[in-house]
Structure formats: C-alpha cells, structure tokens
Design an enzyme around this catalytic site. Structure first.
Site, PDB file in Angstrom:
ATOM      1  N   ASP A 127      88.903  41.465-106.334  1.00  0.00           N
ATOM      2  CA  ASP A 127      88.849  41.004-104.942  1.00  0.00           C
ATOM      3  C   ASP A 127      88.383  39.545-104.970  1.00  0.00           C
ATOM      4  OD1 ASP A 127      88.817  41.120-102.084  1.00  0.00           O
ATOM      5  OD2 ASP A 127      86.654  41.369-102.140  1.00  0.00           O
ATOM      6  N   SER A 128      88.260  38.943-103.778  1.00  0.00           N
ATOM      7  CA  SER A 128      87.768  37.566-103.719  1.00  0.00           C
ATOM      8  C   SER A 128      86.269  37.479-103.990  1.00  0.00           C
ATOM      9  CB  SER A 128      88.047  36.977-102.333  1.00  0.00           C
ATOM     10  OG  SER A 128      87.403  37.750-101.342  1.00  0.00           O
ATOM     11  N   CYS A 140      91.610  44.586-102.460  1.00  0.00           N
ATOM     12  CA  CYS A 140      91.658  43.457-101.539  1.00  0.00           C
ATOM     13  C   CYS A 140      92.846  43.671-100.608  1.00  0.00           C
ATOM     14  CB  CYS A 140      91.835  42.184-102.364  1.00  0.00           C
ATOM     15  SG  CYS A 140      92.182  40.733-101.379  1.00  0.00           S
ATOM     16  N   GLU A 155      79.315  38.170 -97.550  1.00  0.00           N
ATOM     17  CA  GLU A 155      78.987  37.467 -98.794  1.00  0.00           C
ATOM     18  C   GLU A 155      77.549  36.935 -98.778  1.00  0.00           C
ATOM     19  OE1 GLU A 155      80.670  37.013-101.700  1.00  0.00           O
ATOM     20  OE2 GLU A 155      82.311  38.289-101.011  1.00  0.00           O
ATOM     21  N   CYS A 211      90.132  44.944 -94.385  1.00  0.00           N
ATOM     22  CA  CYS A 211      89.680  44.004 -95.417  1.00  0.00           C
ATOM     23  C   CYS A 211      88.543  44.728 -96.120  1.00  0.00           C
ATOM     24  CB  CYS A 211      89.185  42.715 -94.762  1.00  0.00           C
ATOM     25  SG  CYS A 211      88.165  41.681 -95.846  1.00  0.00           S
ATOM     26  N   HIS A 227      85.907  43.893 -97.423  1.00  0.00           N
ATOM     27  CA  HIS A 227      84.533  43.506 -97.095  1.00  0.00           C
ATOM     28  C   HIS A 227      83.998  44.293 -95.888  1.00  0.00           C
ATOM     29  CE1 HIS A 227      85.323  39.923 -99.587  1.00  0.00           C
ATOM     30  NE2 HIS A 227      84.036  39.636 -99.514  1.00  0.00           N
TER      31      HIS A 227
HETATM   32  N1  DGL Z   1      88.231  41.467 -99.262  1.00  0.00           N
HETATM   33  C1  DGL Z   1      89.475  40.815 -99.183  1.00  0.00           C
HETATM   34  C2  DGL Z   1      90.465  41.542 -98.331  1.00  0.00           C
HETATM   35  O1  DGL Z   1      90.407  42.756 -98.349  1.00  0.00           O
HETATM   36  C3  DGL Z   1      89.457  39.307 -99.095  1.00  0.00           C
HETATM   37  C4  DGL Z   1      88.701  38.729 -97.953  1.00  0.00           C
HETATM   38  C5  DGL Z   1      88.637  37.204 -98.018  1.00  0.00           C
HETATM   39  O2  DGL Z   1      88.270  36.685 -99.068  1.00  0.00           O
HETATM   40  O3  DGL Z   1      88.951  36.564 -97.006  1.00  0.00           O
HETATM   41  O4  DGL Z   1      91.316  40.998 -97.689  1.00  0.00           O
END
Ligand code: DGL
Length: 265
Positions: free
Chosen positions: A11-12, A74, A152, A184, A186
C-alpha cells in the site's frame, strides 16, 4: 505440501495494515512481507503513469523476496494498476475491490450503496463497475482526501476528523444508503468515527475481510498454504520509516519490531 514462502502485501503507507489485521485473524500461520510506499504517499492524487511505475517497482521487489502470492492492499492500485500488472505476474495477485463489492451487495437491504475512497479510485469508478456487474444496485461515491493524512498521523478521533466525516458522508446519507464501503484501506482505521456519524442503520464494509477470504481460497486452490501455527511479518518502506513505525505500532498493537527502508533507484 507446506509452503512457507511469504505473502507480499503493499500500500502507500499504513492503510494496508487493515488487510494485515485480517490476515493475522484469518490466516495466522502465513508469513508476510509488507511494503509501505511512504515516499509516494498519498496515492489518491497521483497520475496513472506514476502509479504504474510505483506498482511495477514494488511488485518486482516483492518477487525478489520470493513471495508466493501478492495482495494489493490498496484501493487505488486495485482500481487502476492491478488489471494490467496481473497480466504478467508469475504468482497469484489480487486486490481489494472485488471483495469489497461482493461484501457490499451481501450487506445491502435497500440496494443503495455508498463508496468512500481516494479521488483516483472514485474517478476510476472500479467499485461502481464491480457492484453494478453484480446486480441492480444504486451506487453513490465520495472522495475523502483529508482522511489518509489523518490516519498516517495517527489521528483517529477529534474535531478535524469529525468535520471531514460530516462533509464527505452527509451527501451519501442524503441519498438513503444503507451500506457504506470503506473503499480505501486506510479508512477502516476511522470506522469508529464514521460509524458514530452514520448510525447503526448503515452497515460499514471493510473490504479486508473478504479479501483475505479470497486469498485463503487462492492458496487452497494452488496448494500453497502454510500450515504453521504462527507466521512472521517483515515491514519495508520507501520513505519515512519513523512515522510508519509509530502509526503502524498503534494500529497493529506493537507487532512491528523493525521497519527497513528500501530505495528503488
Ligand atoms: N490506502 C490506499 C487506498 O486504498 C492509498 C491511499 C492514498 O495513499 O491516498 O487507496
């Protein structure tokens, strides 16, 4: 056969740890290697060309670690790059969008499904496409760009978050949704704040749960399960390792012992 090779997960940043949480719950014997692309965070505002480059580098790195399968933890990469990278991937690779869509249609009672995701995922429309391919559903989507920086930073409650939740989710509630996909990876970390705004009549869907069920089926079909009692996890990042360690430790109850920084160029 017992296959001890790790699963690659990326993931990011810390978002994909929601998928790791599900892995630890459902497949605790599996080893995994997690890559957080913190040098390029957030993904939500990146171009397709940038995302393809990141995906290519990360998948190559994971393959060098001899992973037996890859989970794209992600929503953004699952929406945009996965359909291409899966064509040349020598090991099974899967994302979170399909599982999220399947869970959403199981959960809805009135057929009105909300999606919250990054701007890139919302623009791409992948969740919507998957959901409408499963039947006659109405889909309403909202991008939530302020959520990822809050997660984050380890901020899961408070006034700033409440204001953002209200702004992003009110338009979906006005449409009468009864199910909301946290599209997402996150966002499940913000589930408490989101649920206290939406109320109990809206079911929140975390795609991570169905994603790991799908992974379990893939490992079974390919006869590559690890039957160990307890696996290991290794964590790598491309950028800030301190903030990953801090937020990740909060999210995974201190299971992260070490984070290694990797540069691709
Ligand atoms: N967690 C990621 C997603 O599911 C990336 C979120 C991001 O870095 O903007 O899209």
């Amino acid at each position: 056969m017992n296959d001890t090779r790790p699963i690659g997960i990326f993931d990011s940043g810390v978002g994909g740890l929601t998928v790791v949480k599900s892995l630890l719950e459902q497949l605790p014997g599996e080893n995994f290697i997690y890559f957080g692309d913190t040098a390029h965070l957030p993904y939500g505002n990146k171009s397709q060309a940038e995302l393809f480059q990141y995906a290519q580098d990360i998948v190559e790195f994971l393959l060098q670690q001899d992973v037996k399968a890859i989970v794209v933890a992600c929503g953004t990469h699952s929406s945009i790059t996965l359909p291409d990278i899966e064509k040349n991937c020598p090991v099974p690779i899967m994302g979170v969008v399909k599982a999220g869509a399947v869970s959403a249609v199981k959960a809805t009672r009135n057929g009105k499904i909300g999606i919250i995701a990054t701007q890139a995922s919302v623009n791409n429309g992948s969740y919507r496409k998957h959901i409408v391919s499963l039947g006659d559903y109405q889909v309403f989507a909202s991008a939530c760009p302020r959520f990822v920086p809050l997660v984050e930073a380890g901020i899961f409650s408070g006034a700033e978050l409440e204001t953002a939740v209200k702004e992003y989710i009110s338009p979906l509630l006005e449409q009468g949704i009864d199910t909301l996909v946290l599209g997402c990876t996150h966002y499940p970390f913000l589930a408490d704040a989101i649920a206290s705004f939406t109320g109990a009549e809206v079911t929140l869907v975390d795609p991570a749960v169905g994603t790991i069920q799908e992974l379990a089926a893939i490992l079974n079909q390919n006869n590559i399960k690890n039957l160990a009692a307890q696996g290991y996890g290794r964590f790598y990042v491309s950028g800030n390792d301190q903030s990953f360690f801090q937020a990740g430790s909060l999210l995974l109850n201190n299971m992260i012992q070490q984070v290694e920084k990797i540069c691709f160029d």
